[in-house]
Design an enzyme around this catalytic site. Structure first.
Site, PDB file in Angstrom:
ATOM      1  N   THR A  97       0.872  -1.173   0.000  1.00  0.00           N
ATOM      2  CA  THR A  97       0.000   0.000   0.000  1.00  0.00           C
ATOM      3  C   THR A  97       0.906   1.218   0.000  1.00  0.00           C
ATOM      4  O   THR A  97       1.650   1.461   0.947  1.00  0.00           O
ATOM      5  CB  THR A  97      -0.919   0.018   1.228  1.00  0.00           C
ATOM      6  OG1 THR A  97      -1.769  -1.137   1.178  1.00  0.00           O
ATOM      7  CG2 THR A  97      -1.789   1.270   1.236  1.00  0.00           C
ATOM      8  N   LYS A 172      -7.155   1.455  -2.976  1.00  0.00           N
ATOM      9  CA  LYS A 172      -6.770   1.039  -1.624  1.00  0.00           C
ATOM     10  C   LYS A 172      -6.965   2.175  -0.627  1.00  0.00           C
ATOM     11  O   LYS A 172      -7.323   1.943   0.534  1.00  0.00           O
ATOM     12  CB  LYS A 172      -5.312   0.559  -1.607  1.00  0.00           C
ATOM     13  CG  LYS A 172      -4.830   0.035  -0.239  1.00  0.00           C
ATOM     14  CD  LYS A 172      -5.657  -1.155   0.257  1.00  0.00           C
ATOM     15  CE  LYS A 172      -5.275  -1.605   1.656  1.00  0.00           C
ATOM     16  NZ  LYS A 172      -3.964  -2.243   1.746  1.00  0.00           N
ATOM     17  N   LYS A 240       0.565   4.855   8.369  1.00  0.00           N
ATOM     18  CA  LYS A 240       1.162   5.246   7.088  1.00  0.00           C
ATOM     19  C   LYS A 240       0.100   5.381   6.011  1.00  0.00           C
ATOM     20  O   LYS A 240       0.055   6.369   5.268  1.00  0.00           O
ATOM     21  CB  LYS A 240       2.218   4.221   6.696  1.00  0.00           C
ATOM     22  CG  LYS A 240       2.822   4.395   5.313  1.00  0.00           C
ATOM     23  CD  LYS A 240       2.181   3.468   4.279  1.00  0.00           C
ATOM     24  CE  LYS A 240       2.401   1.999   4.596  1.00  0.00           C
ATOM     25  NZ  LYS A 240       1.829   1.105   3.558  1.00  0.00           N
TER      26      LYS A 240
END
Length: 291
Positions: A97, A172, A240
Site C-alpha cells: 500500500t 486502496k 502510514k
C-alpha cells in the site's frame, strides 16, 4: 506452466502469499532485508538472492510487498533497484500500500525500459493472505493485467483492474478510509455491549449478520473481545496508509473527518508503544488502558 517469480518482502502477509506461489509449482526467488524471516520458504525450496539486483536479473515476474513508500521507491527506482536491473519484458507487481503518484512514477520509469508495471495493493490481512482470499486492487494496462491475472489469482479471489497506473493505490485509499471509521464503530459497539451488561460474543452473532456487518466486525471484533492484539496488519502501517489517504484527499479537495479522527486515535496508540500491534488494538483506547 512454471514461471520464475521474484518476491521481495516476507512479512506477516508476504510469507503466506509467496507460499501460495510455490505451492502452485512456480520457481520462487526471494530477497528480504532480514534473511531469517524467509527461513520457512527457503527450507521449502525457494532460492535466496543476495541483492535486489540479482533477483531482478533472474526472474520473469517481480512481486513486492514492503513497508513504506520510501521502501518502494528504493527497491524500484534506486541505482541497484528492480527497474535498473530487470530483463526487458519483466512484469513488476508492487502489492505494497503506497502512494498513487509513486505508482505512476514507477510505471513510466518501467515503460522506458520495456518493463510492465502494475500497482496491486491488497486487503484481507493475515487471514486473507493465509487462505489465498485477498482482495487485489490493480492499476496498470489491461494487457499487462491479463498476463499476470493467473498469478494474482493464486493469492486472492476478488481481483479487479481499476484503471491506469495509480488506480490500484487510489482504490486502496478508499478501502482504508472506509476501514478507518469502521474500526472506531466496531470498538464503540463492543464497549457499549459490555457496559450494557451484554455478552459481546452473542451481540456479534446478531449485528455481524445484519446491516452493521463488515469484514472488520466479523474478523477483528472477536480478537478485540479476546484481548488478542497480535498483528494481522500493523498499526504503524495503518498510520502510514491513513497519512497517504489524507494527503491525497487534500489534493482532491475533499474533507475526511472520520479518517482524521481515526488517525488521531491510532497515533495515540503508537505513542504508547503499540505501533507493532494489530489494528484491533484500537479497543484499548476505548477501554482506557493507555493512561
Amino acid at each position: 506452466m512454471t514461471t520464475s517469480i521474484g518476491f521481495i518482502g516476507t512479512g506477516v502477509m508476504g510469507k503466506s502469499m509467496a507460499r501460495h506461489l510455490m505451492e502452485a509449482g512456480h520457481e520462487l526467488h526471494i530477497f528480504t532485508r532480514t534473511k531469517n524471516k524467509a527461513a520457512e520458504l527457503l527450507d521449502a525450496g525457494a532460492v535466496w538472492q543476495e541483492s535486489i539486483a540479482s533477483l531482478a536479473q533472474n526472474v520473469d515476474i517481480v512481486i513486492s510487498i514492503v513497508g513504506y513508500p520510501s521502501d518502494v521507491e528504493d527497491i524500484y527506482l534506486g541505482e541497484n533497484g528492480i527497474i535498473a536491473n530487470a530483463k526487458q519484458g519483466t512484469y513488476l507487481i508492487d502489492m505494497t500500500t503506497s502512494d498513487p503518484i509513486l505508482a505512476e512514477t514507477i510505471f513510466h520509469a518501467a515503460k522506458k525500459r520495456r518493463l510492465h508495471s502494475l500497482d496491486a495493493p491488497v486487503s484481507g490481512g493475515d487471514i486473507g493472505a493465509q487462505n489465498g482470499t485477498l482482495t487485489i486492487m490493480v492499476g496498470g494496462q489491461n494487457e499487462d493485467f491479463l498476463q499476470v491475472e493467473p498469478i494474482l489469482a493464486l493469492m486472492g479471489e476478488n481481483i479487479v483492474l481499476q484503471g491506469p497506473a495509480g488506480a490500484g493505490q487510489h482504490t486502496k485509499m478508499a478501502n482504508q478510509i472506509t476501514i478507518a471509521s469502521n474500526m472506531i464503530g466496531v470498538s464503540e459497539a463492543i464497549i457499549y455491549a459490555k457496559k450494557a451488561g451484554l455478552d459481546p460474543v452473542r451481540v456479534l452473532k446478531s449485528i455481524s449478520a445484519g446491516a452493521a456487518g463488515s469484514w472488520s466486525l466479523s474478523n477483528l471484533a472477536p480478537r478485540m473481545i479476546k484481548g488478542d492484539s497480535d498483528p494481522g496488519f500493523y498499526i504503524k502501517h495503518f498510520i502510514k496508509d491513513m497519512k497517504i489517504a489524507l494527503s491525497n484527499a487534500k489534493n482532491l479537495g475533499i474533507q475526511t473527518p472520520g479518517l482524521a479522527l481515526s488517525l488521531e486515535l491510532y497515533e495515540v496508540l503508537a505513542e504508547k508503544g503499540l505501533e507493532d500491534r494489530g489494528t484491533q488494538a484500537l479497543i484499548k483506547w476505548f477501554e482506557g488502558e493507555l493512561s
